[in-house]
Design an enzyme around this catalytic site. Structure first.
Site, PDB file in Angstrom:
ATOM      1  N   TYR A  88       0.835  -1.202   0.000  1.00  0.00           N
ATOM      2  CA  TYR A  88       0.000   0.000   0.000  1.00  0.00           C
ATOM      3  C   TYR A  88       0.865   1.245   0.000  1.00  0.00           C
ATOM      4  CZ  TYR A  88      -3.544  -3.322   1.728  1.00  0.00           C
ATOM      5  OH  TYR A  88      -4.386  -4.386   1.884  1.00  0.00           O
ATOM      6  N   LYS A 131      -0.927  -8.295  -2.634  1.00  0.00           N
ATOM      7  CA  LYS A 131      -2.276  -7.780  -2.456  1.00  0.00           C
ATOM      8  C   LYS A 131      -2.213  -6.266  -2.563  1.00  0.00           C
ATOM      9  CE  LYS A 131      -5.852  -7.269   1.085  1.00  0.00           C
ATOM     10  NZ  LYS A 131      -6.008  -7.071   2.540  1.00  0.00           N
TER      11      LYS A 131
END
Lengths: 319, 319, 319, 319, 319
Positions: free
Chosen positions: A177, A208
């Protein structure tokens, strides 16, 4: 879009452990090469925000809810902190686990300090746990924040974590992220593609990412850049905030079939529902991810399962 | 300007490993003493900026592109992160590798924080990888940022990295980029010479610097100070942003023959091209670096190779 | 002012290694108890500023110049970073070495950050080098910056470094420079005396300080306080910026005979000269430091040696 | 106020080493349970300020002065840095030593940065020194700064230091000085009592605090709170700046007999005097601390000793 | 609300040590599953503020007061720093101990720096202490501050501490206090629930939180969210500032019976009373916590015990 059902072991998996790595990969992806990851690290990441409040099932107040769902639904793995696995695992030996090795709360805003999250347990500790618990622990997870001032230490920790996971035949999943004072738009497709490529350089088996926000609204298409940048590292998308079930399924279907994503990582969208509904929702996600279902097929199965399990839909009975 | 084809092992290479060190050096320089280094650490350093967008071949979106080029072109070594080597190396066992042991993203600007990049894997981990992978890993790379507030820790890490590389008979390459709030002009010739001398004191076998910007525009001449300051540590220049092929080759020729540089380190100028073109470009660099070609000879060979491989010039077929 | 020709081993030198320590001390001081230290850590400390530019011999552009001088002149030891020793040492086995174990560049000014410099190599690494290289490494050096915010970590590192040097029978030399936002006047005699006493508490065998600047201009007299504060730790003065040869020699003579200094540590004043001149200048320093010469005697010898070696004075022939 | 002459070993002293601990305690307190500690860590803490200047004996310029005093006077222990002990200890084997394991200079004011001081040597290093030196090292000392931003790391270091000292049968003494931007009044009696209690929780055998400043001027009475808070950890007071001898003795007498202090820790008040006077002054302190003398008795003995040793009072002859 | 009298060992307790873990749990909770924890870490956390001053019994000035109470009252465990346990434990072998492994003072306010508290002793040191002391040490304690900028390092340390405690069969208790510039309301019920859930993810057996402050004033009801969030990790509440005895008991009763808390952690409310009163108060808390008493029953017993032990109520005689 076709994926090999097995990820060939990277070369940092010792020869003798390559069969174990491949077995872990296959179990995790249920022989499909795609991953249905039930993300359950939010009790740290979001504290109690995802578990208690308006619109959240009362079932979700109890941490065991996560294990109840995971033990009944067709998921690939449940990813959560070791503390919970150690506490509930004996009663849920059939769940396949990914140990999320770092986590932070959302209390300190980027305005006050760039995000930083450090590895909780060492691999030597994890080894002791794996051998003592005899639970099926198939992999480990770790979050990186590219763009944070804490990036240097976190990239080092992530690289070592992936390497040590592979040394043990475990699958390594990075949550990537971009975040920090330096990051203007966390959902920029090009930036997310960069994060995916970074995870590949760190050696991750899966990365992810958050779904990008495309200027033209075609998010799944915009995700394609990231899937390419990740190369042989398979990309899965976070589920994000709750949306309607059909919308959620359609988004997932597009991520897989338009962008080439290798599955999904879904958390609060699952566990904020009452038990039976959460299980049915998981199974709908699995239908698309693991079984090649269309959105319509998955919706039909979801409605059927729901109607069987809990007429009318409401709070599920305690398990 | 003549260079000894073999770098004599420095004294921190144990006696028993001096033959290995010299063999590594010779293989890396293809027996010429000069290095053609294909720099491929940008998926971290620049995220996806160098790999996707206007003017960049679609081939470059896939990390395997780097390996496809390196396996077909006459390069010395491919320098990239261990994660990628572990993932693709089994399919590209013929490439000679340098493991880039630190990397950072370009997200945090100097305005927010001085640059810092830390060693990802330990040498003990690298040893395990080398013995398990049986890939030809000839050396390691590490970037230092003199002038950063993180300099004290990075110089320490660099010195230990060079020493431990030598202890294993590996060649050590330092990327030396003065940068930070304290650095007014990163391309100042005198400052770059300082960085080159610093790398020599750290024990580097090769130091990669940015080409200086001379006030009189004679950059290659200005680079001479750095070559001298590096002493027996051989200096190579980063390729920089894309320029036309003839200009690029002329610049390289001048770096080698006017300044005394010992080769080149080129990244995006190579991999942003379609496969066949990238290979041909690499070979043109190799002709100058390793084979003593003139710019004209190299250009002629480049044009010939291109015309043979892909009429008309366009996206190369997938390998 | 008389000094014992041998420094008795301090008690942190193990009994079995006390003869080695004393031999190292005697070799380093050439049996006089006084030290002629050729300081050659400036390629890091000052980057290329001391090696290239107006008024600096072209010889000095090449790092090997340092070794050429040290191998021909009557110095006690050459102090430089291990990287250079490893690279050139095989060709200069007759030089006695002190490994400077920390260094920083001068790029970050105190205005941006207090100075910090960390130990590059561990003693375990140094041990490996000493046994593999078989060079005469007599001691180690380390710079401390009292008054820097990094002081706590650097004092700890210095104390351990001195201890571990003694554990191996090596001589430990501390460069002690008060510096940082908190330090108003780095050349204050009382402050320099404090730094000298601090080095004694850290266990140093020699402490190198900058010559103080006395209000009355009598710097050598002002240095006396520091010599006393250092007690049995012997004090040497840094050479400072270039001055005329007679002035330099007169200053050194005063430091030794008025203040009681135990030698000199000279760097750029030596190596910025052409080879022959540098050797002659070194020998003049040695005459005063090691042989008890007067300034006049040293000047006479210097002039004679220069006239013999290179009529007329100019760039020395390459060695 | 009565104190047990022997401190019972705390339970972190291994059973086999309890006799050694108790012997160390008894030697240190000369069988009285009270400690006369000659504090000699100021060459780091105050640099040369305490050793050179107006009103300071010239004897004090030489570090050996500390050892000359300690070897002749009736003190309990000399507390100083290992570097000095290693350098002078062989000539002063009769002194009982406490190794002060951390120290910092006073250069960085609290206005620029909170105080921080880190452990210089490890216990493993200290063990090697103890066995090689065969000096009577009875204990270790460490300074904590409660209220500093560096408190977390320093409390951890202090706790481990006390524990490891006890593991070796050594006595552990903490200097506890509340200091930092957060501390408004370092001499507040209640705060000093807090620091004393903190030292008890860290396991210290002795805690050295500054004398509090009471609003009503009755400092010794105000110190009583700290003595109580320290419980079985014995409290001693720092000597502070120079005052007249009778005043100094009276203050010490009050600290012991009104507040219940277990001795004194005196530094510059001792060593700033010429040797003979310093010895006499030490002995006067010892008379009160160790022998139960009244202030008048101690003053009479002091005057007598002074008159015998050096008529007229002046600079003592060099030893 | 019923609790199992034994906490089943989590899976990070090795099989061979599960009986020890369960015995420790049972002893700690006196076979009830509920914990009466006498918190005595305040001599560090609050320095002398809780031990000396208006309204505080003079008994409390002496650290031994804590041990006198704990040895006479029906508590589960005494939680304090190892330094005190080592010093007083030999005289109080009957007390069951929890070693509080981190602590900080309250001197640095959040306005100057976010709270940070680090682990004092390693588990290897604790092991040595446990085997040498033979005291009944049943568990360890550690405070976390979610929301502090020091959170990343503290969560890591807490996770490892819980794991290593379990590896030894010890019970792990986390004090969880959201605090820092980022935390607007430390007593927010939802935030406290988050902290409780976080402790569960860290693997804690017990989590101690502050009682939340509900907008409607029904604090015990508001605590229910936290009890649920903690799942199988049992929650206890800190006692807070002094209130009247009946109010205190009523609050505890509500915490247990309305919210489902598993006991209490009380400190200054106990030890600020004279010995006999403190013992009686402890026993009243135990009656509610361990014996299922109503508030009225506990008050009656308290009054009876007080009237027997010390007519009239006043300072208790020294033990």
């Amino acid at each position: 879009m076709t994926l090999a059902p097995t990820q060939k072991a990277p070369l940092d998996v010792p020869v003798a452990l390559r069969p174990l790595y491949e077995r872990n990969f296959q179990e995790m992806t249920r022989g499909t090469g795609r991953l249905m990851l039930m993300a359950a690290d939010q009790k740290v990441e979001h504290l109690n925000d995802d578990f208690f409040g308006t619109g959240i099932s009362e079932d979700d107040a109890d941490p065991e809810h996560l294990f109840r769902i995971a033990s009944r639904a067709r998921i690939g793995v449940l990813a959560t902190q070791l503390g919970l696995i150690a506490r509930y695992g004996a009663d849920y030996p059939g769940i396949r686990y990914v140990v999320k090795l770092n986590s932070k709360t959302h209390l300190v805003p980027t305005r006050l300090s760039d995000p930083e999250s450090r590895q909780w347990l060492t691999f030597e500790q994890l080894d002791r746990f794996r051998s003592a618990s005899s639970l099926p622990i198939l992999g480990v997870g770790y979050t990186i924040y590219p763009g944070s001032r804490a990036e240097p230490e976190m990239l080092r920790e992530a690289a070592r974590l992936v390497f040590e996971a592979h040394q043990r035949g475990l699958v390594a999943i990075l949550w990537a992220y971009p975040r920090g004072e330096a990051v203007a738009d966390e959902r920029d497709p090009h930036l997310i593609a960069g994060a995916a490529g970074l995870a590949a350089c760190l050696g991750a088996d899966f990365v992810k990412v958050n779904e990008p926000k495309a200027k033209d609204g075609r998010n799944a298409a915009a995700l394609r850049e990231a899937v390419l940048a990740a190369g042989r590292t398979r990309l899965i998308c976070a589920g994000g905030k709750e949306t309607s079930v059909p919308e959620f399924l359609a988004r997932l279907h597009a991520q897989i079939h338009e962008a080439g994503a290798a599955g999904n990582a879904t958390g609060r969208n699952i566990h904020q529902r009452p038990l039976a509904e959460a299980v049915a929702f998981c199974n709908a996600l699995a239908a698309i991810t693991l079984e090649g279902a269309t959105v319509e097929e998955a919706m039909a199965a979801y409605r059927k399962e729901l109607s069987l399990s809990s007429p009318p839909v409401g709070r599920s009975p305690a398990s």
